[in-house]
Write a protein that holds these residues in place. Structure first.
Motif, PDB file in Angstrom:
ATOM      1  N   ILE A  61       7.807  -9.691  30.657  1.00 12.70           N
ATOM      2  CA  ILE A  61       9.262  -9.608  30.787  1.00 12.70           C
ATOM      3  C   ILE A  61       9.580  -9.615  32.274  1.00 12.70           C
ATOM      4  N   ASN A  62      10.349 -10.601  32.721  1.00 15.95           N
ATOM      5  CA  ASN A  62      10.662 -10.768  34.152  1.00 15.95           C
ATOM      6  C   ASN A  62       9.390 -10.818  34.998  1.00 15.95           C
ATOM      7  N   GLY A  63       8.373 -11.491  34.468  1.00 14.78           N
ATOM      8  CA  GLY A  63       7.142 -11.673  35.217  1.00 14.78           C
ATOM      9  C   GLY A  63       6.171 -10.518  35.150  1.00 14.78           C
ATOM     10  N   GLU A  64       6.556  -9.419  34.534  1.00 11.37           N
ATOM     11  CA  GLU A  64       5.695  -8.242  34.447  1.00 11.37           C
ATOM     12  C   GLU A  64       5.131  -8.112  33.038  1.00 11.37           C
ATOM     13  N   ARG A  65       3.832  -7.846  32.960  1.00 10.65           N
ATOM     14  CA  ARG A  65       3.210  -7.648  31.652  1.00 10.65           C
ATOM     15  C   ARG A  65       3.663  -6.303  31.086  1.00 10.65           C
ATOM     16  N   CYS A  66       4.495  -6.356  30.062  1.00 10.69           N
ATOM     17  CA  CYS A  66       5.071  -5.144  29.475  1.00 10.69           C
ATOM     18  C   CYS A  66       4.561  -4.870  28.069  1.00 10.69           C
ATOM     19  N   LEU A  67       4.169  -5.920  27.356  1.00  7.06           N
ATOM     20  CA  LEU A  67       3.771  -5.804  25.965  1.00  7.06           C
ATOM     21  C   LEU A  67       2.499  -6.600  25.739  1.00  7.06           C
ATOM     22  N   SER A  68       1.882  -6.376  24.597  1.00  4.19           N
ATOM     23  CA  SER A  68       0.755  -7.220  24.184  1.00  4.19           C
ATOM     24  C   SER A  68       0.712  -7.253  22.665  1.00  4.19           C
ATOM     25  N   LEU A  69       0.110  -8.306  22.151  1.00  3.42           N
ATOM     26  CA  LEU A  69      -0.013  -8.504  20.708  1.00  3.42           C
ATOM     27  C   LEU A  69      -1.481  -8.549  20.306  1.00  3.42           C
ATOM     28  N   HIS A  70      -1.807  -7.798  19.300  1.00  2.00           N
ATOM     29  CA  HIS A  70      -3.114  -7.906  18.650  1.00  2.00           C
ATOM     30  C   HIS A  70      -2.891  -8.697  17.366  1.00  2.00           C
ATOM     31  N   VAL A  71      -3.509  -9.864  17.270  1.00  2.00           N
ATOM     32  CA  VAL A  71      -3.297 -10.753  16.125  1.00  2.00           C
ATOM     33  C   VAL A  71      -4.654 -11.179  15.576  1.00  2.00           C
ATOM     34  N   GLN A  72      -4.871 -10.971  14.305  1.00  2.00           N
ATOM     35  CA  GLN A  72      -6.080 -11.483  13.671  1.00  2.00           C
ATOM     36  C   GLN A  72      -5.815 -11.746  12.190  1.00  2.00           C
ATOM     37  N   HIS A  73      -6.480 -12.783  11.696  1.00  2.00           N
ATOM     38  CA  HIS A  73      -6.388 -13.175  10.298  1.00  2.00           C
ATOM     39  C   HIS A  73      -7.803 -13.282   9.730  1.00  2.00           C
ATOM     40  N   LEU A 165       6.734 -14.629   0.639  1.00  2.00           N
ATOM     41  CA  LEU A 165       7.874 -14.751   1.556  1.00  2.00           C
ATOM     42  C   LEU A 165       7.742 -13.815   2.748  1.00  2.00           C
ATOM     43  N   ARG A 166       6.533 -13.439   3.083  1.00  2.00           N
ATOM     44  CA  ARG A 166       6.296 -12.488   4.166  1.00  2.00           C
ATOM     45  C   ARG A 166       6.528 -13.136   5.533  1.00  2.00           C
ATOM     46  N   PRO A 167       6.805 -12.317   6.556  1.00  2.00           N
ATOM     47  CA  PRO A 167       6.975 -12.861   7.908  1.00  2.00           C
ATOM     48  C   PRO A 167       5.666 -13.428   8.441  1.00  2.00           C
ATOM     49  N   ALA A 168       5.788 -14.298   9.429  1.00  2.00           N
ATOM     50  CA  ALA A 168       4.637 -14.882  10.107  1.00  2.00           C
ATOM     51  C   ALA A 168       4.690 -14.501  11.583  1.00  2.00           C
ATOM     52  N   LEU A 169       3.666 -14.886  12.327  1.00  2.00           N
ATOM     53  CA  LEU A 169       3.642 -14.621  13.765  1.00  2.00           C
ATOM     54  C   LEU A 169       4.868 -15.219  14.444  1.00  2.00           C
ATOM     55  N   GLU A 170       5.336 -16.359  13.959  1.00  2.00           N
ATOM     56  CA  GLU A 170       6.533 -16.982  14.525  1.00  2.00           C
ATOM     57  C   GLU A 170       7.733 -16.030  14.462  1.00  2.00           C
ATOM     58  N   ASP A 171       7.874 -15.310  13.357  1.00  2.00           N
ATOM     59  CA  ASP A 171       8.987 -14.371  13.213  1.00  2.00           C
ATOM     60  C   ASP A 171       8.881 -13.229  14.220  1.00  2.00           C
ATOM     61  N   VAL A 172       7.662 -12.773  14.490  1.00  2.00           N
ATOM     62  CA  VAL A 172       7.463 -11.695  15.455  1.00  2.00           C
ATOM     63  C   VAL A 172       7.807 -12.184  16.865  1.00  2.00           C
ATOM     64  N   LEU A 173       7.396 -13.397  17.214  1.00  2.00           N
ATOM     65  CA  LEU A 173       7.730 -13.951  18.525  1.00  2.00           C
ATOM     66  C   LEU A 173       9.242 -14.121  18.681  1.00  2.00           C
ATOM     67  N   LEU A 174       9.898 -14.552  17.621  1.00  2.00           N
ATOM     68  CA  LEU A 174      11.362 -14.645  17.658  1.00  2.00           C
ATOM     69  C   LEU A 174      11.992 -13.275  17.881  1.00  2.00           C
ATOM     70  N   LEU A 175      11.471 -12.254  17.227  1.00  2.00           N
ATOM     71  CA  LEU A 175      11.958 -10.890  17.410  1.00  2.00           C
ATOM     72  C   LEU A 175      11.826 -10.460  18.869  1.00  2.00           C
ATOM     73  N   LEU A 176      10.686 -10.735  19.470  1.00  2.00           N
ATOM     74  CA  LEU A 176      10.448 -10.311  20.850  1.00  2.00           C
ATOM     75  C   LEU A 176      11.389 -11.013  21.821  1.00  2.00           C
ATOM     76  N   GLU A 177      11.632 -12.291  21.607  1.00  2.00           N
ATOM     77  CA  GLU A 177      12.543 -13.009  22.506  1.00  2.00           C
ATOM     78  C   GLU A 177      13.972 -12.532  22.316  1.00  2.00           C
ATOM     79  N   ARG A 178      14.361 -12.334  21.077  1.00  2.00           N
ATOM     80  CA  ARG A 178      15.749 -11.952  20.788  1.00  2.00           C
ATOM     81  C   ARG A 178      16.057 -10.525  21.258  1.00  2.00           C
ATOM     82  N   GLU A 179      15.158  -9.593  20.991  1.00  2.00           N
ATOM     83  CA  GLU A 179      15.446  -8.180  21.242  1.00  2.00           C
ATOM     84  C   GLU A 179      14.992  -7.705  22.620  1.00  2.00           C
ATOM     85  N   PHE A 180      13.924  -8.294  23.173  1.00  2.00           N
ATOM     86  CA  PHE A 180      13.374  -7.809  24.437  1.00  2.00           C
ATOM     87  C   PHE A 180      13.443  -8.830  25.563  1.00  2.00           C
ATOM     88  N   ALA A 181      13.974 -10.019  25.279  1.00  2.00           N
ATOM     89  CA  ALA A 181      14.120 -11.063  26.298  1.00  2.00           C
ATOM     90  C   ALA A 181      12.806 -11.321  27.030  1.00  2.00           C
TER      91      ALA A 181
END
Length: 244
Positions: A61-73, A165-181
């Motif tokens: 966020i604004n060039g600073e590492r603020c979050l991270s995602l652990h993703v595995q299938h 009809l469960r969410p996918a990783l795409e939905d989580v990325l959309l959430l992060l952009e929308r809510e946390f910019a």
């Protein structure tokens, strides 16, 4: 078919490539690539280090590492041994430097109770703790109280659309952009749109296989000519489409 089937590895590799294309198209070319590890009993797709440990995906966020995602299938064949299926999914969101996640989107293919597709929220509300404390019926809150431990909000399984009809990783990325910019790449929205369309169509096809008679009926209502095969199995009332 088992996990040592080469065709499963091939399908898993295609899936890993799609996930890499998604996260790099949204977060940038430095996002770690997804790869495949077949342990002999199951196939895992995740950003993996050389020792096969999962790596988190950095989110800035604004060039600073603020979050991270652990993703595995974890992948397998479907019941008919014909289509690639997801056996288990973890998408966990972390604040940088913290070991306890903020959110956990998870999926368990074999679960009906608790629901297979669910969300955990790591937070605390006195009102929610009170409501869980009041739970007298047989269930998880009561089990916790028997051990003299109050249930936590993070242990609740919040339903998120069921198996199909469960969410996918795409939905989580959309959430992060929308809510946390979060910082995203130029054209990121087109990348998510394309991948999300593919995911929804894939899940729609799985739902049609679960409810093929209903699908055929709908197509006939739209003017299509649909002839049911003579040897097709009847639509099952207990398919995953109806599972929570």
């Amino acid at each position: 078919m088992s996990a040592d089937d080469p065709a499963l590895d091939d399908k898993a590799t295609d899936f890993a490539d799609q996930l890499t294309e998604l996260v790099r198209g949204v977060l940038g070319p430095d996002a770690p690539a997804f790869s495949v590890h077949n342990s002999g009993t199951r196939v895992r797709v995740a950003p993996l280090a050389t020792d096969h440990r999962s790596m988190r995906i950095p989110v800035h966020i604004n060039g600073e590492r603020c979050l991270s995602l652990h993703v595995q299938h974890f992948l397998c064949w479907d019941r008919a041994n014909r289509y690639l299926a997801v056996d288990k999914t973890h998408v966990h969101l972390y604040f940088e430097g913290e070991s306890d996640p903020l959110l956990r989107y998870e999926y368990e293919r074999s679960w009906r109770e608790p629901p297979g597709a669910h969300l955990h929220i790591h937070a605390h509300r006195d009102e929610m703790a009170y409501l869980l404390r009041l739970a007298e019926r047989k269930g998880r809150p009561r089990d916790k109280l028997k051990r003299r431990r109050l249930p936590r909000l993070s242990e609740m399984h919040l339903t998120v659309g069921g198996h199909r009809l469960r969410p996918a990783l795409e939905d989580v990325l959309l959430l992060l952009e929308r809510e946390f910019a979060i910082d995203v790449q130029p054209g990121w929205d087109k990348v998510i749109e394309a991948h999300l369309r593919d995911w929804r169509i894939l899940q729609l096809k799985a739902a049609v296989r679960d409810a093929h008679e209903s699908a055929a009926e709908t197509l006939r209502e739209l003017g299509y000519t649909v002839t049911s095969p003579a040897d097709i199995e009847p639509q099952a009332a207990g398919s995953r489409l109806y599972w929570p």
